[in-house]
Design a protein around this motif. Structure first.
Motif, PDB file in Angstrom:
ATOM      1  N   PHE A  33       0.850  -1.067  -0.003  1.00 16.91           N
ATOM      2  CA  PHE A  33      -0.058   0.145  -0.089  1.00 16.91           C
ATOM      3  C   PHE A  33       0.920   1.248  -0.042  1.00 16.91           C
ATOM      4  O   PHE A  33       0.039   2.430   0.099  1.00 16.91           O
ATOM      5  CB  PHE A  33      -0.892   0.054   1.123  1.00 16.91           C
ATOM      6  CG  PHE A  33      -1.761  -1.131   1.436  1.00 16.91           C
ATOM      7  CD1 PHE A  33      -2.845  -1.425   0.603  1.00 16.91           C
ATOM      8  CD2 PHE A  33      -1.507  -2.117   2.413  1.00 16.91           C
ATOM      9  CE1 PHE A  33      -3.499  -2.670   0.759  1.00 16.91           C
ATOM     10  CE2 PHE A  33      -2.278  -3.172   2.381  1.00 16.91           C
ATOM     11  CZ  PHE A  33      -3.282  -3.561   1.832  1.00 16.91           C
ATOM     12  N   THR A  34       2.209   1.248  -0.187  1.00 12.86           N
ATOM     13  CA  THR A  34       3.043   2.364  -0.087  1.00 12.86           C
ATOM     14  C   THR A  34       2.869   3.268  -1.140  1.00 12.86           C
ATOM     15  O   THR A  34       3.008   4.514  -1.058  1.00 12.86           O
ATOM     16  CB  THR A  34       4.564   1.902   0.046  1.00 12.86           C
ATOM     17  OG1 THR A  34       4.816   1.116  -1.015  1.00 12.86           O
ATOM     18  CG2 THR A  34       4.921   1.257   1.237  1.00 12.86           C
ATOM     19  N   TRP A  36      -0.001   4.237  -2.068  1.00 11.34           N
ATOM     20  CA  TRP A  36      -1.242   5.203  -2.082  1.00 11.34           C
ATOM     21  C   TRP A  36      -1.163   6.634  -1.373  1.00 11.34           C
ATOM     22  O   TRP A  36      -2.104   7.176  -1.601  1.00 11.34           O
ATOM     23  CB  TRP A  36      -2.195   4.315  -0.882  1.00 11.34           C
ATOM     24  CG  TRP A  36      -2.921   3.117  -1.361  1.00 11.34           C
ATOM     25  CD1 TRP A  36      -2.139   2.191  -2.383  1.00 11.34           C
ATOM     26  CD2 TRP A  36      -4.041   2.252  -0.911  1.00 11.34           C
ATOM     27  NE1 TRP A  36      -3.158   1.332  -2.499  1.00 11.34           N
ATOM     28  CE2 TRP A  36      -4.298   1.281  -1.723  1.00 11.34           C
ATOM     29  CE3 TRP A  36      -4.733   2.701   0.051  1.00 11.34           C
ATOM     30  CZ2 TRP A  36      -5.070   0.470  -1.604  1.00 11.34           C
ATOM     31  CZ3 TRP A  36      -5.996   1.739   0.203  1.00 11.34           C
ATOM     32  CH2 TRP A  36      -6.192   0.635  -0.756  1.00 11.34           C
ATOM     33  N   ALA A  39      -2.725   9.675  -3.023  1.00 12.39           N
ATOM     34  CA  ALA A  39      -4.277   9.523  -3.160  1.00 12.39           C
ATOM     35  C   ALA A  39      -4.591  10.405  -1.808  1.00 12.39           C
ATOM     36  O   ALA A  39      -6.057  10.506  -1.830  1.00 12.39           O
ATOM     37  CB  ALA A  39      -4.843   8.159  -3.211  1.00 12.39           C
ATOM     38  N   LEU A  43      -8.582  11.609  -1.238  1.00 12.85           N
ATOM     39  CA  LEU A  43      -9.482  10.672  -0.246  1.00 12.85           C
ATOM     40  C   LEU A  43      -9.977  11.757   0.744  1.00 12.85           C
ATOM     41  O   LEU A  43     -11.381  11.877   1.243  1.00 12.85           O
ATOM     42  CB  LEU A  43      -8.842   9.703   0.337  1.00 12.85           C
ATOM     43  CG  LEU A  43      -8.276   8.457  -0.456  1.00 12.85           C
ATOM     44  CD1 LEU A  43      -7.238   7.650   0.456  1.00 12.85           C
ATOM     45  CD2 LEU A  43      -9.521   7.695  -1.016  1.00 12.85           C
ATOM     46  N   THR A 202     -13.801   5.781   3.747  1.00  7.63           N
ATOM     47  CA  THR A 202     -12.641   6.683   2.964  1.00  7.63           C
ATOM     48  C   THR A 202     -11.352   6.889   4.007  1.00  7.63           C
ATOM     49  O   THR A 202     -10.352   7.082   3.732  1.00  7.63           O
ATOM     50  CB  THR A 202     -13.163   8.039   2.551  1.00  7.63           C
ATOM     51  OG1 THR A 202     -14.353   7.794   1.563  1.00  7.63           O
ATOM     52  CG2 THR A 202     -12.146   8.690   1.725  1.00  7.63           C
ATOM     53  N   ALA A 205      -9.326   4.190   4.629  1.00  5.87           N
ATOM     54  CA  ALA A 205      -8.565   4.056   3.404  1.00  5.87           C
ATOM     55  C   ALA A 205      -7.106   5.202   3.736  1.00  5.87           C
ATOM     56  O   ALA A 205      -5.712   4.935   3.363  1.00  5.87           O
ATOM     57  CB  ALA A 205      -9.171   4.422   2.188  1.00  5.87           C
ATOM     58  N   ALA A 209      -3.205   4.129   4.182  1.00  4.13           N
ATOM     59  CA  ALA A 209      -1.972   4.637   3.353  1.00  4.13           C
ATOM     60  C   ALA A 209      -1.126   5.325   4.324  1.00  4.13           C
ATOM     61  O   ALA A 209       0.067   5.093   3.992  1.00  4.13           O
ATOM     62  CB  ALA A 209      -2.632   5.938   2.309  1.00  4.13           C
ATOM     63  N   SER A 212       0.945   2.471   6.166  1.00  9.54           N
ATOM     64  CA  SER A 212       1.711   1.705   5.499  1.00  9.54           C
ATOM     65  C   SER A 212       3.058   2.435   5.156  1.00  9.54           C
ATOM     66  O   SER A 212       4.172   1.845   4.621  1.00  9.54           O
ATOM     67  CB  SER A 212       1.317   1.380   4.275  1.00  9.54           C
ATOM     68  OG  SER A 212       0.831   2.313   3.375  1.00  9.54           O
TER      69      SER A 212
END
Length: 314
Positions: A33-34, A36, A39, A43, A202, A205, A209, A212
């Motif tokens: 997940f690095t 991410w 984003a 998000l 969200t 998530a 991110a 990670s």
């Protein structure tokens, strides 16, 4: 209880579990997940757009009806939490990256779940919504200079760029959501039950991110960060409630003050820390995102139970 309120209650109950699961995934399998991290601002924009969709014109007129209470909540929020962040970072002698992260959490606006938690605690929801809305709208003007003032001794802070980032990721999505609600309110009303879940997933998530990207730092400084977050959130809740009681706002309003002070927009703090400092600086925001929803739900349940007992005895 309206169906949207029931959905919000379920979401705020399940939300900590989602965030814990996301954090565990990021910690156990960070390499998955690095990528991410870029984003995260997008998000956060989704979360703030969802917040904008829940706002209505009466939410803003309520501010004009109770300027004293809203002003007190705003001052308490932007004085207590930033001050606590700096004090905790100094007393615990945190490394510069972690110190800046803790202070940035304190300088963020009110948390997106504070209104729902206030509702569950049988607090003054109208006051909670007013303070959260105003603190979010004013964040571009208040968060960057406060961060520069308090965290500048630990790390270099570019307050000007931070203003632009908050405008893009917070204020513009909120305004866009508000405009959509005004233009297509009939359709938005049908989707209100889904909004708490969209926000919950969200934010989970975002935590995934951030965790990670700072998995190694978490393993090295987990205990220190957890102590800092527990102190920051716990003292914020207590001092927020105390500020309401000291101002004689009444018990429901004092409960709202507790959550508006003690619960932060940790998603924004994580986004800003990642963009302006480092993944390690985003670690306090990630831990805060998990803990303040757990503590908020627990304190709300205790307050609601106390309120029911007092009502029976009256």
């Amino acid at each position: 209880m309206p169906s949207s309120d029931r959905a919000a209650r379920r979401a705020v109950t399940v939300f900590p579990l989602l965030v814990i699961a996301a954090g565990a995934l990021g910690l156990l399998w960070p390499s998955h997940f690095t990528g991410w991290a870029p984003a995260v601002p997008w998000l956060l924009g989704v979360v703030m757009f969802s917040m904008g969709l829940t706002l209505t014109p009466p939410d803003f007129t309520a501010v004009a009806k109770r300027p004293w209470a809203v002003g007190l909540g705003l001052v308490a929020h932007y004085v207590i939490m930033p001050g606590l962040g700096w004090l905790i970072a100094t007393v615990l002698d945190l490394p510069p990256q972690l110190a800046a992260g803790v202070i940035l959490v304190g300088c963020a606006p009110s948390g997106t779940a504070s209104n729902v938690v206030t509702f569950l605690a049988r607090g003054d929801v109208a006051l909670s919504v007013s303070v959260a809305t105003v603190s979010t709208v004013l964040a571009p003007l208040i968060t960057p200079p406060l961060t520069l003032l308090l965290a500048g001794q630990f790390l270099n802070v570019d307050a000007g760029v931070m203003v632009t980032d908050i405008l893009k990721t917070v204020l513009l999505p909120v305004v866009a959501g508000l405009l959509v609600r005004l233009v297509a309110g009939r359709y938005v009303d049908k989707a209100l039950r889904a909004l708490p879940w969209i926000s919950a997933v969200t934010i989970a998530a975002i935590v995934l991110a951030v965790v990670s990207g700072s998995a190694a730092a978490i393993k090295d400084a987990a205990l220190l960060v957890i102590v800092a977050v527990l102190l920051h959130n716990g003292l914020g809740l207590a001092l927020g409630y105390g500020a309401g009681k000291l101002a004689r706002l009444g018990r429901p309003a004092s409960r709202a003050m507790a959550f508006e002070v003690g619960m932060q927009n940790s998603g924004l703090a994580a986004s800003l820390a990642t963009a302006h400092f480092s993944p390690a600086a985003a670690l306090p925001a990630a831990v805060f995102s998990v803990w303040h929803n757990i503590s908020g739900a627990l304190v709300a349940a205790w307050m609601a139970r106390t309120g029911r007992r007092e009502a029976r005895e009256a």
